[in-house]
Each structure stands twice: as structure tokens, then as C-alpha cells.
Scaffold this motif. Sequence first.
Motif, short mmCIF file in Angstrom:
data_model
loop_
_atom_site.label_atom_id
_atom_site.label_comp_id
_atom_site.label_asym_id
_atom_site.label_seq_id
_atom_site.Cartn_x
_atom_site.Cartn_y
_atom_site.Cartn_z
N PHE A 255 0.76 -1.29 0.04
CA PHE A 255 0.05 0.06 0.13
C PHE A 255 0.89 1.22 -0.05
N ASN A 256 1.81 1.23 0.69
CA ASN A 256 2.70 2.61 1.01
C ASN A 256 3.74 2.61 -0.22
N HIS A 258 2.80 1.61 -3.12
CA HIS A 258 2.13 2.00 -4.41
C HIS A 258 1.87 3.45 -4.42
N GLU A 259 1.58 4.07 -3.24
CA GLU A 259 1.48 5.50 -3.12
C GLU A 259 2.70 6.17 -3.56
N ASN A 262 2.93 6.36 -7.34
CA ASN A 262 1.54 7.10 -7.97
C ASN A 262 2.31 8.68 -7.72
N LEU A 263 3.02 8.93 -6.50
CA LEU A 263 3.40 10.05 -6.54
C LEU A 263 4.25 10.67 -7.55
N GLN A 348 2.89 14.63 3.15
CA GLN A 348 2.40 13.94 4.24
C GLN A 348 2.03 14.93 5.56
N ARG A 351 -1.04 16.92 4.49
CA ARG A 351 -2.14 15.85 4.53
C ARG A 351 -2.57 15.86 6.06
N ASN A 419 -6.37 2.96 8.66
CA ASN A 419 -6.75 2.53 7.47
C ASN A 419 -7.38 0.93 7.66
N ASN A 425 -7.46 4.27 1.98
CA ASN A 425 -6.56 5.03 2.69
C ASN A 425 -7.54 6.37 3.19
N GLU A 428 -7.27 10.14 2.73
CA GLU A 428 -7.17 10.58 1.66
C GLU A 428 -8.65 10.65 1.16
#
Length: 451
Positions: A255-256, A258-259, A262-263, A348, A351, A419, A425, A428
Motif C-alpha cells: 500500500f505504501n 504504491h502510494e 503514484n506520487l 504527508q 495531509r 486504514n 486510505n 485521503e
Amino acid sequence: MKNGGVNMKTLYVHIGMLGTDTTLIQDFLSKNLEMLRKNDIFYPVNKNKSYVIWNHHTPLVTAITGENIPMFKDRTKYLNKSVLEEFIHDLENATENNVLISSDAFSSLFEKKHIISLKKNFNKYNGKIIVYVRRQDEFIISNFQNAVREGRQFNISLEQIAKFEHAKYYHVIHPWIRVFGEKNVIIRIFSENEFYRNDLFSDFMNILGVNLHNTQVEVPQKHQQDSISYEKALFLKKLSNYLVALDDITNEKRFNHHEIRNLVINNNSNSVGDINNFLSFSERLEIMRIFSKDNMKTAKKFLKRKNGVLFDDVSNKPKGELKYKKDLSEDEFIEKLVNLAEEMFNKQKKRDEIYARLISSIRETAQLTSEEIQFNYNLIQENNLFDRDFYLDTYVDIKQAGIDPLMHYIKWGWYEGRNPSNSFNTKEYVIENLELIDQGVNPLVHFKMNS
């Protein structure tokens, strides 16, 4: 088609080859269900069905082959015989005479025994197979791009490409023809010049006997398949040595990481170069030479093209052809890595600050009644929106406290930004759906109610 005077339903199986916009086709189908129904076609996308994942039918592949797909952690769920039984029940009870299923995992069924098993399970139906094939040089670039997006290693040396079984179309398609028969395997060329009305969706629907001309449909944006730049691809390729791939079952890392990818993908920097130029003209020629015999065999035997031509020729050599490097130097990579780390830290921090401000305004006043808590609990649990193992493995304090993890998420966890699974997430989602704060709705409940 009739069998003994009874109408026989037709089951279309779309075996999505890599690099042929399978996800986009599935997106189009799921957005136009009413149009499909009006044309006597059933495309099942009910997320409560065990054989449906998002808008495709990969669990049917695992149920038929008995082999698990690494990214599906819950092995028993997808290898359970009830998956197949549920689909057959829905197939028999569908009011439409044509049923369509789709998954890129069907294209990995090279073994004849698996295809025979699929045929045997649906022998009472008129089985039709749909497959698109793409010119191998474009196929390689598309798969390289998808690989770096997902964190997978992809060796693009000519030596490795020559061994790439998915690009040997005769090898892929021949077992399907032997089992289902030549007239029941529909082979289409993935090229705008070959598409009906020069449009992929029109071409696909034309296979199903539907003419989209003057038909109102919702066309999905191609954002999932948009090209990334050459420089981003190189950076992601090197970064994949350190990041867990999407198909790794270590959920928290997946999960982390993949984030993080994407960034990089969505960042406006590192946008130098066209990914299509990753292969030089001479490399393209060599790739097409490697697969020339297989392509000729496919064209002559399956498409009845006497000239043996499967694809258009490689374009003429461009003037002033760009010569891109195949890798980043260590210094270039470290510089980009530092910039990425700074961007991630700032994102981060921003957010977390936004989320803290949002939640502080309601946390003290948000008091759920016992009925509301029970409603949330039942809805989330019944729709498999919460991964207990993930929650307990990720938040050790909850595991040590011996608290019911779902109850904790409903009462306190989402306020704390925790989560519920590797695919959701909380922070988000709340930031993107601020109305749920005013309504005092749990993010998972809001997601279910609006999906």
C-alpha cells in the motif's frame, strides 16, 4: 443458437492480453450496463458476487485453474468452488441471451487442461473467445510501462524479449482454438487502423453484434493507461529495486509503496522524453524479426491472410532519431530520490495537518448511538470492506489490547486516520469527501453508499 429446439445462451470470454487496454474495455462495459442490457448482453459487475473484482472476473480464473494469483491474499475465498457455482447460477438465471466475462488473467491459461476445464464447466453454452493482439514492439513498450508503474521487474533485453511467451500469439491462441474451435475464437488486431470505425469500443461492441453509431454511451477517460515520460519510466525502473511490487502480499508495504509510485507518476517533474522512443528503430525491427515466423503462422492459419501479414510494417526510420539512455546514473537517481523524499514529506505533513483540523472539529461532538454503531458494523462486515488481519498486523496496539478491530475502527480508528485495509486510505478519502464529516458518516459506509 438452438440446441434441441431450445435457445442456447452465448458466453463470451474476453481473454485480455497485456497491453491491449483490457482495463479500459472493462471500464467502458461497466459504465454502459443499460446499453448492454438493451442489446441482450449481461456483463456482471455486482461487487457482492464472489466472482467479481472491481469490474472484471479474475476469481473465475483462479476457481477454474485451482491456482492462486499472488495479489489475492485471501486464497480460500478465490479458490472456493462456490465462486464458480455462483457464476453458473447467475448465468443460468440471466434474462439476457448473451453473457460476457473479462479478465487479463484468462490470457495466462496456456495449459490446455485449464482451457478444457473452462469449456467443460460451460459446455451447455455457446462459447465464444475474444482476444486482441498487438504488434510486439508496441506490446513490449506498453508492458514495460505497466511494469514500472506497478513496481515489477521487466527485462527488455532482446535476449529476454525473445523468450516472452505472451508475445508469441500463435502459442497463446492455438490451445483456445483446439478446444473451442476456430469459428468460436475471435481474433482482433489492436490497432486504430484495424478497429471498426477506428475506435476500440466500437470494435469490441461490433464483435458482440452491436453498432455504436448514433448510440449514446459513456466513454471512460484513458487516464489509467496514459503514457508516462521516458525519464519517469527510468526512475521508476530503478526505484523498483527498493519498492515492493503490487503483487507482493505484504499488504502494508504494498500500500505504501504504491502510494510512492503514484506520487512519481502524477508529479509534473521528470516529464522528459516520449516513452514510445524507448526502443530505437533498429530494436523495433529486430523485435518484429524475432516474432516474424509466429506472426506469419498466426496470420495464415487463424486469420486466413494468404500474404502472412499480421501487422503493419514498422514505420520508416525517423529523421534525426533520438537516442535515449537505457538507465539513470547513480548520481541522477540519488538526486531524484532526494527530491521525491522531500515532496513526500511535505505532502504527508500537509495531509496530516488538514486531517487533524477537520477531525478536531467533530470528534468531541460525534456520538454514535448503539443502533448506528450496529448498522455500521453490519454493513461494513457484510460487504467485506474491512480486513481484520491487515488492521491487527498494521496496528499492533489494537492487537495487544484485544479489541474487536472493526469496532475500534468504527468508534475511534477512522478519527485517528487508521486504514481499514490495504486498498483504502482513510485520510485521503475523508479529504476528498468532506461532506461525510458534516453528515457524521463513517468513511467506509459513505464509500459503500456512494459506489
